[in-house]
Scaffold this motif. Structure first.
Motif, mmCIF file in Angstrom:
data_model
loop_
_atom_site.group_PDB
_atom_site.id
_atom_site.type_symbol
_atom_site.label_atom_id
_atom_site.label_comp_id
_atom_site.label_asym_id
_atom_site.label_seq_id
_atom_site.Cartn_x
_atom_site.Cartn_y
_atom_site.Cartn_z
ATOM 1 N N GLN A 62 0.718 -1.272 0.307
ATOM 2 C CA GLN A 62 0.162 -0.106 0.247
ATOM 3 C C GLN A 62 1.097 1.266 0.095
ATOM 4 O OE1 GLN A 62 -3.116 -0.670 3.631
ATOM 5 N NE2 GLN A 62 -4.276 -1.624 2.624
ATOM 6 N N PHE A 63 0.239 2.763 -1.004
ATOM 7 C CA PHE A 63 0.984 3.354 -0.818
ATOM 8 C C PHE A 63 0.493 4.677 0.195
ATOM 9 C CE2 PHE A 63 0.363 2.583 -4.997
ATOM 10 C CZ PHE A 63 1.460 2.856 -5.509
ATOM 11 N N THR A 72 -0.684 15.438 -18.921
ATOM 12 C CA THR A 72 -0.778 15.872 -19.956
ATOM 13 C C THR A 72 -1.771 15.157 -20.776
ATOM 14 O OG1 THR A 72 1.222 15.088 -20.890
ATOM 15 C CG2 THR A 72 1.568 17.090 -19.623
ATOM 16 N N ILE A 73 -2.293 15.980 -22.513
ATOM 17 C CA ILE A 73 -2.239 15.235 -23.233
ATOM 18 C C ILE A 73 -1.879 13.762 -23.588
ATOM 19 C CG2 ILE A 73 -1.437 16.026 -25.424
ATOM 20 C CD1 ILE A 73 -4.350 15.684 -25.584
ATOM 21 N N GLU A 74 -0.283 13.593 -23.147
ATOM 22 C CA GLU A 74 0.974 12.364 -23.474
ATOM 23 C C GLU A 74 0.892 11.710 -22.432
ATOM 24 O OE1 GLU A 74 3.402 15.142 -23.778
ATOM 25 O OE2 GLU A 74 2.500 15.520 -26.740
ATOM 26 N N PHE A 75 1.131 11.969 -21.540
ATOM 27 C CA PHE A 75 1.294 10.810 -20.499
ATOM 28 C C PHE A 75 0.909 11.369 -18.630
ATOM 29 C CE2 PHE A 75 4.575 13.831 -19.648
ATOM 30 C CZ PHE A 75 4.976 14.194 -18.795
ATOM 31 N N VAL A 76 0.560 10.451 -17.597
ATOM 32 C CA VAL A 76 0.492 10.903 -16.506
ATOM 33 C C VAL A 76 0.763 10.535 -15.744
ATOM 34 C CG1 VAL A 76 -1.494 10.768 -14.844
ATOM 35 C CG2 VAL A 76 -2.070 11.337 -16.996
ATOM 36 N N ARG A 77 1.883 11.773 -14.590
ATOM 37 C CA ARG A 77 3.254 11.200 -13.535
ATOM 38 C C ARG A 77 2.007 11.000 -12.361
ATOM 39 N NH1 ARG A 77 6.831 14.670 -14.983
ATOM 40 N NH2 ARG A 77 7.237 12.578 -16.965
ATOM 41 N N PHE A 78 2.520 9.685 -11.756
ATOM 42 C CA PHE A 78 1.433 10.186 -9.845
ATOM 43 C C PHE A 78 3.581 9.954 -9.783
ATOM 44 C CE2 PHE A 78 -0.911 7.791 -12.397
ATOM 45 C CZ PHE A 78 -2.108 8.616 -12.260
ATOM 46 N N GLU A 79 2.996 9.988 -8.544
ATOM 47 C CA GLU A 79 4.367 10.927 -7.364
ATOM 48 C C GLU A 79 3.801 9.869 -6.043
ATOM 49 O OE1 GLU A 79 5.649 14.301 -6.166
ATOM 50 O OE2 GLU A 79 6.778 14.241 -7.520
ATOM 51 N N ALA A 80 4.447 8.522 -5.581
ATOM 52 C CA ALA A 80 3.816 7.287 -5.155
ATOM 53 C C ALA A 80 4.448 7.775 -3.280
ATOM 54 C CB ALA A 80 3.367 6.747 -5.309
ATOM 55 N N ASP A 81 4.392 7.248 -2.054
ATOM 56 C CA ASP A 81 5.043 7.160 -1.584
ATOM 57 C C ASP A 81 5.229 5.690 -0.511
ATOM 58 O OD1 ASP A 81 6.640 9.848 -1.289
ATOM 59 O OD2 ASP A 81 5.440 10.792 -0.131
ATOM 60 N N VAL A 82 6.031 5.212 0.050
ATOM 61 C CA VAL A 82 5.675 3.607 0.073
ATOM 62 C C VAL A 82 6.469 3.980 2.055
ATOM 63 C CG1 VAL A 82 5.648 2.616 -1.375
ATOM 64 C CG2 VAL A 82 8.271 2.962 -1.120
ATOM 65 N N ASP A 83 6.465 3.051 2.332
ATOM 66 C CA ASP A 83 7.234 3.029 3.645
ATOM 67 C C ASP A 83 9.135 2.586 3.804
ATOM 68 O OD1 ASP A 83 4.700 3.647 5.433
ATOM 69 O OD2 ASP A 83 4.706 1.507 5.527
ATOM 70 N N ASN A 84 8.866 2.198 2.496
ATOM 71 C CA ASN A 84 10.383 2.048 3.149
ATOM 72 C C ASN A 84 11.218 1.516 1.332
ATOM 73 O OD1 ASN A 84 10.663 -1.118 2.528
ATOM 74 N ND2 ASN A 84 9.767 -0.807 4.704
ATOM 75 N N GLN A 86 13.212 -1.040 0.289
ATOM 76 C CA GLN A 86 12.779 -2.154 0.258
ATOM 77 C C GLN A 86 11.318 -2.926 -0.668
ATOM 78 O OE1 GLN A 86 12.300 -5.208 3.157
ATOM 79 N NE2 GLN A 86 12.374 -7.221 2.030
ATOM 80 N N LEU A 87 10.394 -1.541 -0.195
ATOM 81 C CA LEU A 87 9.110 -2.049 -0.826
ATOM 82 C C LEU A 87 9.174 -0.985 -2.326
ATOM 83 C CD1 LEU A 87 6.944 -1.616 2.019
ATOM 84 C CD2 LEU A 87 6.894 -2.957 0.599
ATOM 85 N N MET A 88 9.789 -0.170 -2.029
ATOM 86 C CA MET A 88 10.099 0.740 -3.415
ATOM 87 C C MET A 88 10.768 0.075 -4.314
ATOM 88 S SD MET A 88 12.545 4.342 -3.697
ATOM 89 C CE MET A 88 14.380 3.400 -3.819
#
Length: 138
Positions: A62-63, A72-84, A86-88
């Protein structure tokens, strides 16, 4: 600043013990979803739907947080945080190079994932700034 309940407290760093203040290191992932050309007028892709599909792809991880960083019309960028970290690494391995099938589109959407660069200046950036600044005197 965000406050989130912690499931894993093993890597907390003590900040100020009398007030029971601790820092929790997190790892941030950039997730980019390449969008196909929209052929029909009024055709769209929901950023929320993409976010939910990404969450399902990495389940049971889980994030701690996920948000749209750029759309944008070409892409969507997400920023996600994880606990450590290793999970990243697991999240990156799962998502990078994968594809998302969206109803109404013939092509699958390509997903790329990578470790996000820190928002904070590195030691080199810090030293360079003060070395090169004309109005600074050591």
């Amino acid at each position: 600043m965000s406050i989130t309940p912690l499931a894993d407290t093993s890597d907390l760093v003590e900040l100020y013990k009398p007030l029971k203040l601790f820092l929790k290191p997190t790892a941030r992932v950039n997730i980019s979803v390449a969008l196909p050309q929209l052929k029909d007028p009024g055709q769209s892709i929901s950023n929320w739907d993409l976010m939910e599909r990404i969450k399902k792809m990495v389940h049971p991880i889980q994030f701690a947080a996920i948000k749209v960083a750029k759309s944008t019309i070409e892409f969507v960028r997400f920023e996600a945080d994880v606990d450590n970290r290793q999970l990243m690494n697991k999240v990156i391995k799962t998502l990078d190079g994968s594809a998302i099938k969206v109803i109404g589109f013939y092509e699958s959407l390509k997903v790329r994932a990578a470790e996000a660069k820190s928002d904070f200046p590195s030691r080199h950036d810090w030293d360079s700034f003060f070395r090169d600044a004309k109005n600074m005197n050591e």
